[in-house]
Design a protein around this motif. Sequence first.
Motif, PDB file in Angstrom:
ATOM      1  N   GLY A  62      -9.444 -13.544  -0.499  1.00  0.00           N
ATOM      2  CA  GLY A  62     -10.023 -13.920  -1.785  1.00  0.00           C
ATOM      3  C   GLY A  62      -9.785 -12.867  -2.844  1.00  0.00           C
ATOM      4  N   LEU A  63     -10.044 -11.604  -2.505  1.00  0.00           N
ATOM      5  CA  LEU A  63      -9.874 -10.541  -3.493  1.00  0.00           C
ATOM      6  C   LEU A  63      -8.403 -10.301  -3.805  1.00  0.00           C
ATOM      7  CD1 LEU A  63     -11.085  -8.422  -5.345  1.00  0.00           C
ATOM      8  CD2 LEU A  63     -11.210  -6.866  -3.381  1.00  0.00           C
ATOM      9  N   GLY A  64      -7.562 -10.291  -2.793  1.00  0.00           N
ATOM     10  CA  GLY A  64      -6.135 -10.085  -3.039  1.00  0.00           C
ATOM     11  C   GLY A  64      -5.544 -11.171  -3.916  1.00  0.00           C
ATOM     12  N   SER A  65      -5.916 -12.399  -3.638  1.00  0.00           N
ATOM     13  CA  SER A  65      -5.443 -13.537  -4.425  1.00  0.00           C
ATOM     14  C   SER A  65      -6.016 -13.494  -5.844  1.00  0.00           C
ATOM     15  CB  SER A  65      -5.846 -14.838  -3.729  1.00  0.00           C
ATOM     16  OG  SER A  65      -5.526 -15.940  -4.527  1.00  0.00           O
TER      17      SER A  65
ATOM     18  N   LYS B 294      -1.352  -5.940  -4.525  1.00  0.00           N
ATOM     19  CA  LYS B 294      -0.385  -5.439  -3.542  1.00  0.00           C
ATOM     20  C   LYS B 294      -1.046  -4.471  -2.574  1.00  0.00           C
ATOM     21  CE  LYS B 294       3.976  -2.976  -3.094  1.00  0.00           C
ATOM     22  NZ  LYS B 294       4.989  -2.165  -3.774  1.00  0.00           N
ATOM     23  N   ALA B 295      -1.785  -3.497  -3.084  1.00  0.00           N
ATOM     24  CA  ALA B 295      -2.429  -2.491  -2.237  1.00  0.00           C
ATOM     25  C   ALA B 295      -3.452  -3.129  -1.299  1.00  0.00           C
ATOM     26  CB  ALA B 295      -3.094  -1.422  -3.101  1.00  0.00           C
ATOM     27  N   LEU B 296      -4.249  -4.049  -1.819  1.00  0.00           N
ATOM     28  CA  LEU B 296      -5.273  -4.679  -0.991  1.00  0.00           C
ATOM     29  C   LEU B 296      -4.642  -5.560   0.088  1.00  0.00           C
ATOM     30  CD1 LEU B 296      -8.494  -4.914  -0.938  1.00  0.00           C
ATOM     31  CD2 LEU B 296      -7.988  -7.255  -1.604  1.00  0.00           C
ATOM     32  N   LEU B 297      -3.613  -6.315  -0.274  1.00  0.00           N
ATOM     33  CA  LEU B 297      -2.961  -7.179   0.711  1.00  0.00           C
ATOM     34  C   LEU B 297      -2.222  -6.354   1.764  1.00  0.00           C
ATOM     35  CD1 LEU B 297      -1.848 -10.046  -1.670  1.00  0.00           C
ATOM     36  CD2 LEU B 297      -3.579 -10.183   0.139  1.00  0.00           C
TER      37      LEU B 297
ATOM     38  N   ALA C  45      -2.037 -12.276  10.788  1.00  0.00           N
ATOM     39  CA  ALA C  45      -2.552 -13.263   9.827  1.00  0.00           C
ATOM     40  C   ALA C  45      -1.496 -13.545   8.765  1.00  0.00           C
ATOM     41  CB  ALA C  45      -3.846 -12.756   9.195  1.00  0.00           C
ATOM     42  N   ARG C  46      -0.838 -14.656   8.908  1.00  0.00           N
ATOM     43  CA  ARG C  46       0.288 -14.990   8.038  1.00  0.00           C
ATOM     44  C   ARG C  46      -0.095 -15.208   6.579  1.00  0.00           C
ATOM     45  NH1 ARG C  46       4.842 -15.872  10.860  1.00  0.00           N
ATOM     46  NH2 ARG C  46       4.635 -16.302  13.073  1.00  0.00           N
ATOM     47  N   GLU C  47      -1.324 -15.654   6.341  1.00  0.00           N
ATOM     48  CA  GLU C  47      -1.718 -15.957   4.962  1.00  0.00           C
ATOM     49  C   GLU C  47      -1.582 -14.729   4.063  1.00  0.00           C
ATOM     50  OE1 GLU C  47      -5.766 -15.153   7.038  1.00  0.00           O
ATOM     51  OE2 GLU C  47      -3.792 -15.938   7.588  1.00  0.00           O
ATOM     52  N   PHE C  48      -1.836 -13.536   4.612  1.00  0.00           N
ATOM     53  CA  PHE C  48      -1.720 -12.335   3.798  1.00  0.00           C
ATOM     54  C   PHE C  48      -0.274 -12.086   3.395  1.00  0.00           C
ATOM     55  CE2 PHE C  48      -5.600 -11.244   6.342  1.00  0.00           C
ATOM     56  CZ  PHE C  48      -6.492 -11.390   5.288  1.00  0.00           C
ATOM     57  N   LYS C  49       0.646 -12.348   4.295  1.00  0.00           N
ATOM     58  CA  LYS C  49       2.064 -12.124   4.004  1.00  0.00           C
ATOM     59  C   LYS C  49       2.547 -13.081   2.909  1.00  0.00           C
ATOM     60  CE  LYS C  49       2.769 -10.332   8.602  1.00  0.00           C
ATOM     61  NZ  LYS C  49       3.147 -10.612   9.959  1.00  0.00           N
ATOM     62  N   VAL C  50       2.066 -14.302   2.935  1.00  0.00           N
ATOM     63  CA  VAL C  50       2.462 -15.270   1.914  1.00  0.00           C
ATOM     64  C   VAL C  50       1.925 -14.854   0.540  1.00  0.00           C
ATOM     65  CG1 VAL C  50       2.244 -17.671   1.164  1.00  0.00           C
ATOM     66  CG2 VAL C  50       2.716 -17.152   3.569  1.00  0.00           C
TER      67      VAL C  50
ATOM     68  N   SER D 194      12.461 -12.815   0.915  1.00  0.00           N
ATOM     69  CA  SER D 194      12.694 -12.474   2.319  1.00  0.00           C
ATOM     70  C   SER D 194      11.441 -12.744   3.157  1.00  0.00           C
ATOM     71  CB  SER D 194      13.111 -11.003   2.430  1.00  0.00           C
ATOM     72  OG  SER D 194      13.279 -10.648   3.778  1.00  0.00           O
ATOM     73  N   ILE D 195      10.305 -12.304   2.671  1.00  0.00           N
ATOM     74  CA  ILE D 195       9.044 -12.536   3.393  1.00  0.00           C
ATOM     75  C   ILE D 195       8.775 -14.031   3.528  1.00  0.00           C
ATOM     76  CG2 ILE D 195       6.526 -12.312   3.227  1.00  0.00           C
ATOM     77  CD1 ILE D 195       7.067  -9.515   1.921  1.00  0.00           C
ATOM     78  N   LEU D 196       8.959 -14.766   2.443  1.00  0.00           N
ATOM     79  CA  LEU D 196       8.704 -16.212   2.496  1.00  0.00           C
ATOM     80  C   LEU D 196       9.659 -16.921   3.444  1.00  0.00           C
ATOM     81  CD1 LEU D 196       7.875 -16.995  -1.235  1.00  0.00           C
ATOM     82  CD2 LEU D 196       6.292 -16.919   0.709  1.00  0.00           C
ATOM     83  N   LEU D 197      10.928 -16.515   3.463  1.00  0.00           N
ATOM     84  CA  LEU D 197      11.879 -17.109   4.403  1.00  0.00           C
ATOM     85  C   LEU D 197      11.455 -16.858   5.846  1.00  0.00           C
ATOM     86  CD1 LEU D 197      15.356 -16.397   2.767  1.00  0.00           C
ATOM     87  CD2 LEU D 197      14.329 -18.639   3.234  1.00  0.00           C
TER      88      LEU D 197
END
Length: 173
Positions: free
Chosen positions: A86-89, A101-104, A114-119, A136-139
């Motif tokens: 929530g906070l990162g988004s 960026k730092a929080l994620l 936890a993949r949601e953080f990478k997305v 690259s991360i999304l791929l």
Amino acid sequence: MNSSIQQPSWDSQLKQAVQLRQESQLESSLQLLLKLANDFPDEGIVQYQCAWAHDAIGKEISAVPYYVRALSLALTEEDRRGAYLGLGSTYRAIGEYEKSKALLEEAINHFPDAREFKVFYALTLYNLGQHEESTSILLRQLVETTQNADITPYNRALLFYADHLNEVWTNEE
């Protein structure tokens, strides 16, 4: 002697506020959570739910201090995961890209599977102009999670390109 576990005094009101949010009664949920957050400033779950209520109603900037407070308090791992996301988004949504960026990155370190953080991290990198790393991360997330029969035959190529997005092959030697 009663051996049952006593619920905190705020528990029933918190459940009511969550129920209101789930029923799309967002303003009523927020008002109840604001009172709870004020009355119980040291309850991580109350602060987290108050942040979530702000986000749900489109008050992202107002959500930030509640997320920050929640993350400084005791939370279950599931709620901590939700508060990080929530906070990162929210940081990303309000243009605080470096904070996002730092929080994620912190969240990815804490929850490496936890993949949601990478997305969401990839979205933040995009906003920071780091398009190659973002793509690259999304791929990688796509290849590692999809079962789509139209994509899976290309998994090997997509993973290769994830590391070679800017390469151009111009000769055939």
